[in-house]
Design a protein around this motif. Sequence first.
Motif, PDB file in Angstrom:
ATOM      1  N   GLY A  17       0.451   4.304  -2.323  1.00  0.00           N
ATOM      2  CA  GLY A  17       0.449   5.659  -1.770  1.00  0.00           C
ATOM      3  C   GLY A  17       1.469   6.553  -2.464  1.00  0.00           C
ATOM      4  N   LEU A  48       0.831  -1.207   0.000  1.00  0.00           N
ATOM      5  CA  LEU A  48       0.000   0.000   0.000  1.00  0.00           C
ATOM      6  C   LEU A  48       0.866   1.257   0.000  1.00  0.00           C
ATOM      7  CD1 LEU A  48      -2.889  -1.034   2.424  1.00  0.00           C
ATOM      8  CD2 LEU A  48      -2.875  -0.953  -0.069  1.00  0.00           C
ATOM      9  N   LEU A  49       2.074   1.143   0.586  1.00  0.00           N
ATOM     10  CA  LEU A  49       2.991   2.285   0.583  1.00  0.00           C
ATOM     11  C   LEU A  49       3.315   2.670  -0.862  1.00  0.00           C
ATOM     12  CD1 LEU A  49       4.817   4.045   2.489  1.00  0.00           C
ATOM     13  CD2 LEU A  49       6.628   2.395   2.017  1.00  0.00           C
ATOM     14  N   THR A 101      -6.460   3.698   0.588  1.00  0.00           N
ATOM     15  CA  THR A 101      -5.259   4.132  -0.120  1.00  0.00           C
ATOM     16  C   THR A 101      -5.574   4.423  -1.583  1.00  0.00           C
ATOM     17  OG1 THR A 101      -4.037   2.684   1.375  1.00  0.00           O
ATOM     18  CG2 THR A 101      -2.834   3.556  -0.502  1.00  0.00           C
ATOM     19  N   PRO A 142      -7.970  -0.741   4.323  1.00  0.00           N
ATOM     20  CA  PRO A 142      -6.764   0.012   3.972  1.00  0.00           C
ATOM     21  C   PRO A 142      -6.540   0.130   2.465  1.00  0.00           C
ATOM     22  CG  PRO A 142      -6.296  -1.389   5.837  1.00  0.00           C
ATOM     23  CD  PRO A 142      -7.704  -1.717   5.388  1.00  0.00           C
ATOM     24  N   ASP A 201      -7.361   7.642  -1.755  1.00  0.00           N
ATOM     25  CA  ASP A 201      -6.445   8.789  -1.634  1.00  0.00           C
ATOM     26  C   ASP A 201      -6.054   9.280  -3.032  1.00  0.00           C
ATOM     27  OD1 ASP A 201      -6.471   8.594   1.070  1.00  0.00           O
ATOM     28  OD2 ASP A 201      -4.427   7.834   1.308  1.00  0.00           O
TER      29      ASP A 201
END
Lengths: 435, 435
Positions: free
Chosen positions: A279, A275-276, A412, A408, A415
């Motif tokens: 992101g 997910l990073l 994400t 999550p 976002d």
Amino acid sequence: LMTVTPAVFRQQFLTRHHWEQAQFFLALDQPQRLRLYEVLTPQELGDLFDDIDDDDAQIPQFLSEMTPQVAADMLGAMYTDNAVDILEHLDKISVRRFLARMPHATAAEIRNLLHYEDETAGALMTTDFVAIESDQTVGAALELVRASANDAELIYYIYVLAQNRLVGTVSLRELLANDADVALAKLMNQRVISVPVTADQEDVAQKVRDYNFFALPVIDDQQQLLGIVTVDDIIDVIDDEAISDYSGLAGVDVEEVAEQPLRSALKRLPWLITLLFLGMSTASLINHYEALVSEASVLAVFISLITGTAGNAGTQSLAVAVRRLAFKDQTHTAMKLLLTELITGVMIGVVTGATITVVVGVWKHNFILGFVIGLAMCSAIIVANLAGSFIPSLMERLGFDPAVASGPFISTLSDLTSVLIYFSIAQHFIHFFVS
Amino acid sequence: LMTVTPAVFRQQFLTRHHWEQAQFFLALDQPQRLRLYEVLTPQELGDLFDDIDDDDAQIPQFLSEMTPQVAADMLGAMYTDNAVDILEHLDKISVRRFLARMPHATAAEIRNLLHYEDETAGALMTTDFVAIESDQTVGAALELVRASANDAELIYYIYVLAQNRLVGTVSLRELLANDADVALAKLMNQRVISVPVTADQEDVAQKVRDYNFFALPVIDDQQQLLGIVTVDDIIDVIDDEAISDYSGLAGVDVEEVAEQPLRSALKRLPWLITLLFLGMSTASLINHYEALVSEASVLAVFISLITGTAGNAGTQSLAVAVRRLAFKDQTHTAMKLLLTELITGVMIGVVTGATITVVVGVWKHNFILGFVIGLAMCSAIIVANLAGSFIPSLMERLGFDPAVASGPFISTLSDLTSVLIYFSIAQHFIHFFVS
């Protein structure tokens, strides 16, 4: 307790319920366990092992502590479904070794059960049931129940067969309420509720829920009775499914038995790092708009408010969608779900957007800025809401479990869409709120 | 089906399983239902109503369609636990009217059950069990089981009483395996597993899971047997708890039956708007740092990455904590949980922080900026992880259900702490990465 003589120990120990015996056993150290294997018979060990959770990671260790013959006898004495659950966690060589030491009939039964796919009726069922031919009487059935009382896992339903096919059921309640000479064929319920051996365990659980049965018969495509699934195993299925849905929503395996923080961390990191990187695409999108932010640094103030609120709305929509899809109800087709969520999203978006327009307008004395934030939030919520229901629907269509789409992940992803919407709108209106 | 004569209809209808009868009934329109009330006896209607979900919002409507006497007779014919579940959804006047039309003993039993608090053993139990004095024999017990076969909800356990106190249990299996003249006192299991009438329904469910019982006796503090809780009701409890945990995590009631988007939106908005105002405090915090953002607009690029990742970690930690707290296991005290999560958080924070340091360093050719982002992310994750386990622990300590702390709440709260950490660190290092 282990300091008394074996006879005294057995007398005290065997009056306990099997589950309590199992809890006692699990608290022993190895030398104590070795003594216990000698003091108890394989049948008594089997009763105890029937009540140990089959996922317990120590079971292979326990089996290796016994002599191979004791282990095989014990497995043979257990209910077949539980023995199979244990054997499924062992390597093939050990399985073969244990089966070779069992009576031929038991080994054959277990070998059969081992073939069924995980999470199907076949993998859940036991073969320890009571069945009788349809030309028999109530008296004969009661005699059979008496004779099976020690071996069968459940004696409260008697399954009636004709030429090997399941043609009816009689409850022990009905047997007791009728005279011995009544023909079973007259008494039995001919509308048998059963599940195919290949049925998904969730469907089996749903049938048990609906009909409030203690057990369901499992049949093959020739209507032959292969086994029964009992309600205690259904409770395990319901628990497992609930945990897996909950874990899916949180993006973490909540069953991580690990007290060890290292193991917990290793289980959570893969998803977080994935997910990073998702992101990072949001970050590079904002980077693309950096000139806009330098021009109007006030835009930075509302980034987390817009992404956060849209993410929250998306998580709500996701949870509702996963839940609705779980009930494969005809009335909730994926299209209808999406349409409902679209309209719900518009309503939520408009109310939330209007609220924030006023709040920001008053706070910053700038209603054009307020309108930009409100419009962006409204649009971001609508998109996040749709994504929250679309993604699990898509996963189901592609054959995955919709419950693995996590909160999550939706946050994400939203976002990214929220930032894109926000800066596109802001760019369009920038000259109205920056002097 | 309704066009045939009543006799033919009854013959076809009554061979169906009660759950199927209930499904058929629920699909009827009002004129058809009115005919059905005339064709079936109150007992037959009761069997059908025993298998309608007691949360069904139409039940009061159905009752009002019957004559008051038919409704009262039907409620009296149902298993007491189900009748009570229905009456709990009615207004007091209707309840009193129905009870007045029932036989005195039935009305008294139901009135008693209505007093128990929701979600306790008392509210779940039925009084339709089989109990016998301890000076009786196997033969007498079997006679009693035969006589009770039609009325008792479960005849597979016989509860043994001495001076009104529950002193043992015998299974029907054991009765059948023994001779008629064996004394129950010799045969019975004296280690009775029971639950107090005030026990929380989750504890009752856990006991049924552990012991794999079909029913558990419910006693008062004088060891008097008050009722039994059957496994079908336990499955409902397990389902309800799972849905409420899942709803809690998502911050939305996933049971919202509503197809109507308006009702869905109204259910989700309160939580979203509350969190919007929490999010506003994050916005005003960023606003406080606006000068910093003007000076280094690159800081805006990473806001959503840091808040998003910390929020994801916090959601994972929350889910694990809620799950662990649900098993009121001595080994998982709140302090131990917090310590474990602190160490887990540090590990996750360090790995994630190091990863992003490298990624940002390479991307922006600026390792000091990378270090600032990495350090901020690491700290934000540690704090979010701790919050994720601290908040449910705190809620439990304060007497709330820890499962109501939602993922959206933790994410929104961690947005605030993450932004604070991020800008504090950035301010400290600003002269190193801005020329």
